[in-house]
Design a protein around this motif. Structure first.
Motif, PDB file in Angstrom:
ATOM      1  N   ASN A 100      -1.242   4.538  13.360  1.00 52.94           N
ATOM      2  CA  ASN A 100      -1.130   4.861  11.932  1.00 52.94           C
ATOM      3  C   ASN A 100      -0.072   4.052  11.184  1.00 52.94           C
ATOM      4  N   PRO A 101       1.216   4.250  11.473  1.00 54.35           N
ATOM      5  CA  PRO A 101       2.202   3.551  10.649  1.00 54.35           C
ATOM      6  C   PRO A 101       2.205   2.040  10.841  1.00 54.35           C
ATOM      7  N   ILE A 102       2.026   1.594  12.065  1.00 57.60           N
ATOM      8  CA  ILE A 102       2.074   0.157  12.318  1.00 57.60           C
ATOM      9  C   ILE A 102       0.809  -0.513  11.794  1.00 57.60           C
ATOM     10  N   GLY A 103      -0.323   0.122  11.988  1.00 57.67           N
ATOM     11  CA  GLY A 103      -1.576  -0.423  11.455  1.00 57.67           C
ATOM     12  C   GLY A 103      -1.541  -0.548   9.938  1.00 57.67           C
ATOM     13  N   GLN A 104      -0.998   0.452   9.269  1.00 58.62           N
ATOM     14  CA  GLN A 104      -0.888   0.393   7.812  1.00 58.62           C
ATOM     15  C   GLN A 104       0.085  -0.695   7.382  1.00 58.62           C
ATOM     16  N   ALA A 105       1.154  -0.867   8.120  1.00 60.79           N
ATOM     17  CA  ALA A 105       2.111  -1.929   7.790  1.00 60.79           C
ATOM     18  C   ALA A 105       1.477  -3.303   7.958  1.00 60.79           C
ATOM     19  N   ILE A 106       0.673  -3.458   8.995  1.00 58.62           N
ATOM     20  CA  ILE A 106      -0.002  -4.739   9.214  1.00 58.62           C
ATOM     21  C   ILE A 106      -0.988  -5.010   8.087  1.00 58.62           C
ATOM     22  N   ILE A 107      -1.707  -3.983   7.654  1.00 56.88           N
ATOM     23  CA  ILE A 107      -2.630  -4.157   6.523  1.00 56.88           C
ATOM     24  C   ILE A 107      -1.860  -4.587   5.280  1.00 56.88           C
ATOM     25  N   CYS A 108      -0.715  -3.975   5.042  1.00 59.22           N
ATOM     26  CA  CYS A 108       0.093  -4.350   3.867  1.00 59.22           C
ATOM     27  C   CYS A 108       0.595  -5.789   3.963  1.00 59.22           C
ATOM     28  N   PRO A 133      -3.745  -8.807   0.316  1.00 61.85           N
ATOM     29  CA  PRO A 133      -3.062  -8.898  -0.980  1.00 61.85           C
ATOM     30  C   PRO A 133      -2.998  -7.525  -1.663  1.00 61.85           C
ATOM     31  N   GLU A 134      -1.959  -7.327  -2.451  1.00 59.02           N
ATOM     32  CA  GLU A 134      -1.710  -6.024  -3.072  1.00 59.02           C
ATOM     33  C   GLU A 134      -2.906  -5.506  -3.873  1.00 59.02           C
ATOM     34  N   ALA A 135      -3.584  -6.382  -4.578  1.00 59.44           N
ATOM     35  CA  ALA A 135      -4.715  -5.967  -5.420  1.00 59.44           C
ATOM     36  C   ALA A 135      -5.905  -5.465  -4.601  1.00 59.44           C
ATOM     37  N   GLU A 136      -5.967  -5.806  -3.321  1.00 60.38           N
ATOM     38  CA  GLU A 136      -7.107  -5.424  -2.482  1.00 60.38           C
ATOM     39  C   GLU A 136      -6.764  -4.350  -1.453  1.00 60.38           C
ATOM     40  N   ARG A 137      -5.564  -3.834  -1.484  1.00 64.20           N
ATOM     41  CA  ARG A 137      -5.143  -2.878  -0.460  1.00 64.20           C
ATOM     42  C   ARG A 137      -5.878  -1.553  -0.552  1.00 64.20           C
TER      43      ARG A 137
END
Length: 106
Positions: free
Chosen positions: A72-80, A84-88
């Motif tokens: 959860n937290p690491i996967g979300q950090a990798i996505i971030c 790009p911010e506009a596609e998150r």
């Protein structure tokens, strides 16, 4: 009754470990933590298959819960980091949709 206790123990360990994995990101890269957590999860899951003793199953379920919490937290950090911010919003929605679909299939 015992199966419920094992699942509950795994859930508690998962909840307790979530902030710990997030805090470790200050000291280690997200990629390294994800790799370590996934390998730990796999190894402990294999150990679970090798034992039928309830006490050992309980301890291993605690470890599986803690290792599974890395996603959860690491996967979300990798996505971030990658998206790009506009596609998150789309990326997180896709992640949740795929996760829910796979949960229903399994």
């Amino acid at each position: 009754k015992q199966l419920g206790t094992l699942v509950f123990a795994q859930s508690i360990a998962f909840s307790v470990a979530l902030p710990a994995w997030g805090a470790l990101m200050q000291f280690y890269s997200a990629r390294d933590l994800m790799v370590f957590g996934c390998w730990l999860w796999a190894f402990v899951t294999l150990l679970l298959a090798c034992t039928s003793a309830y006490e050992i199953q309980f301890l291993l379920r605690l470890l599986v819960g803690a290792a599974l919490a890395v996603v959860n937290p690491i996967g979300q950090a990798i996505i971030c980091d990658v998206v790009p911010e506009a596609e998150r919003g789309w990326a997180f929605g896709l992640l949740q949709s795929v996760s829910s679909a796979l949960t229903m299939l399994v």
